[in-house]
Design an enzyme around this catalytic site. Structure first.
Site, PDB file in Angstrom:
ATOM      1  N   LYS A  38       4.839  24.827  -3.083  1.00 35.67           N
ATOM      2  CA  LYS A  38       3.561  24.351  -2.566  1.00 35.67           C
ATOM      3  C   LYS A  38       3.545  22.822  -2.656  1.00 35.67           C
ATOM      4  CE  LYS A  38       1.133  28.608  -3.741  1.00 35.67           C
ATOM      5  NZ  LYS A  38       0.095  29.252  -4.577  1.00 35.67           N
ATOM      6  N   ASP A  89       2.834  37.913 -10.849  1.00 34.37           N
ATOM      7  CA  ASP A  89       1.884  37.126 -10.077  1.00 34.37           C
ATOM      8  C   ASP A  89       0.450  37.523 -10.351  1.00 34.37           C
ATOM      9  OD1 ASP A  89       1.376  35.095  -8.136  1.00 34.37           O
ATOM     10  OD2 ASP A  89       0.931  36.658  -6.664  1.00 34.37           O
ATOM     11  N   ARG A 123       0.822  -1.212   0.000  1.00 34.53           N
ATOM     12  CA  ARG A 123       0.000   0.000   0.000  1.00 34.53           C
ATOM     13  C   ARG A 123       0.856   1.262   0.000  1.00 34.53           C
ATOM     14  NH1 ARG A 123      -3.362   1.872  -2.581  1.00 34.53           N
ATOM     15  NH2 ARG A 123      -4.214  -0.249  -2.463  1.00 34.53           N
ATOM     16  N   LYS A 132       8.617  38.672  -1.645  1.00 34.96           N
ATOM     17  CA  LYS A 132       7.191  38.541  -1.896  1.00 34.96           C
ATOM     18  C   LYS A 132       6.431  39.776  -1.427  1.00 34.96           C
ATOM     19  CE  LYS A 132       5.297  34.484  -1.535  1.00 34.96           C
ATOM     20  NZ  LYS A 132       5.115  34.143  -2.956  1.00 34.96           N
ATOM     21  N   GLU A 171       8.452  39.300  -6.504  1.00 33.94           N
ATOM     22  CA  GLU A 171       7.059  39.110  -6.890  1.00 33.94           C
ATOM     23  C   GLU A 171       6.376  40.467  -7.067  1.00 33.94           C
ATOM     24  OE1 GLU A 171       4.285  36.128  -4.847  1.00 33.94           O
ATOM     25  OE2 GLU A 171       3.654  38.056  -4.005  1.00 33.94           O
TER      26      GLU A 171
END
Length: 274
Positions: free
Chosen positions: A125, A207, A88, A157, A186
């Site tokens: 991510k 972005d 599994r 960012k 960004e």
């Protein structure tokens, strides 16, 4: 990147402390089989599961191999108890990785039909504990892994810009970073893209822009600094990849390659080839 400790943790989670279901005597063989077409990945990880349990992987395909229904990704032989215990976990990790590779392959093909030079990349991510597996799967599908960790590149960012301002943030991190570390910034519009390039960004991340906005930003960045790369990101799906590939952007990054790819349908069968 995959260690015995990773495999042991997976097995402890799946098998538990008192396994009677797989307490089967004797020797057996088994094979991991595709039930739908796709791109194989995670075969190294699946093999590591069986290796840890002292079952022998006798045959396996390379990550990145195209598979059709009925194709075996790997074959294994050994004690029935070990083969069944690994089943599994091996299926789960290979199915997930193969799904990532299959979606990446589709995105790469869609992009390169429009622009052979554009890169399709993953993002950070990823599933905690599975980043190595998922990034390898992206590579197996023909994509670029992008950053492997937070320290792999300086990423300025929106929160950094909110705290420091765009130019000050770039200057601050440029002073602290190694000469070998790229600085990516960004931005959310063509004007900010031009400012980031002029302030010294190595890569400008466009972005959540539409394809039209992205094309305009690419032009503005080229005018401000012809050496800066451009990267489009933000909710891009395989269906709209061609629209972004047509903008002249250098990189299309997609979080959905790892966080939303459906698992490839695989099954594990013991005994004969029937």
């Amino acid at each position: 990147m995959l260690t015995d400790a990773d495999v042991e943790r997976w097995l402890r989670e799946d098998v538990g402390h008192h396994d009677v279901t797989n307490d089967v005597p004797g020797e057996t063989s088994g094979r991991l089989v595709a039930k739908e077409p796709g791109v194989a990945a995670g075969v190294d990880a699946a093999s590591a599961v069986f290796d840890y349990l002292d079952a022998t992987v006798t045959e396996r395909v390379a990550d990145g191999t195209a598979v059709d229904p009925g194709d075996a990704l790997l074959r294994v032989a050994g004690p029935a108890r070990a083969v069944l215990r690994g089943e599994r976990v091996a299926v789960n990790v290979a199915a997930h990785a193969s799904g990532v590779a299959t979606r990446t392959d589709a995105a790469v093909e869609a992009a390169r039909e429009v622009d052979p030079d554009v890169r399709v990349a993953a993002t950070r991510k990823t599933t905690p504990g599975l980043r190595g597996v998922e990034k390898r799967a992206v590579a197996a599908g023909g994509g670029d892994t992008h950053r492997l960790g937070l320290s792999h590149m300086v990423m300025v960012k929106d929160n950094h810009v909110a705290e420091l301002g765009l130019t000050e943030a770039i200057e601050r991190f440029r002073e602290r970073a190694s000469f070998a570390t790229n600085v990516e910034v960004e931005v959310e519009g063509p004007d900010a893209a031009a400012r980031a390039a002029a302030a010294g960004a190595d890569v400008v991340l466009l972005d959540n822009m539409t394809p039209a906005e992205t094309a305009a930003a690419v032009e503005r960045v080229a005018a401000a600094d012809g050496d800066a790369l451009t990267e489009a990101s933000g909710g891009i799906t395989v269906e709209v990849v061609p629209d972004y590939a047509a903008t002249g952007v250098d990189v299309i990054s997609m979080g959905g390659l790892t966080h939303s790819a459906p698992a490839l349908d695989l099954s594990f069968r013991t005994g004969g080839d029937g």
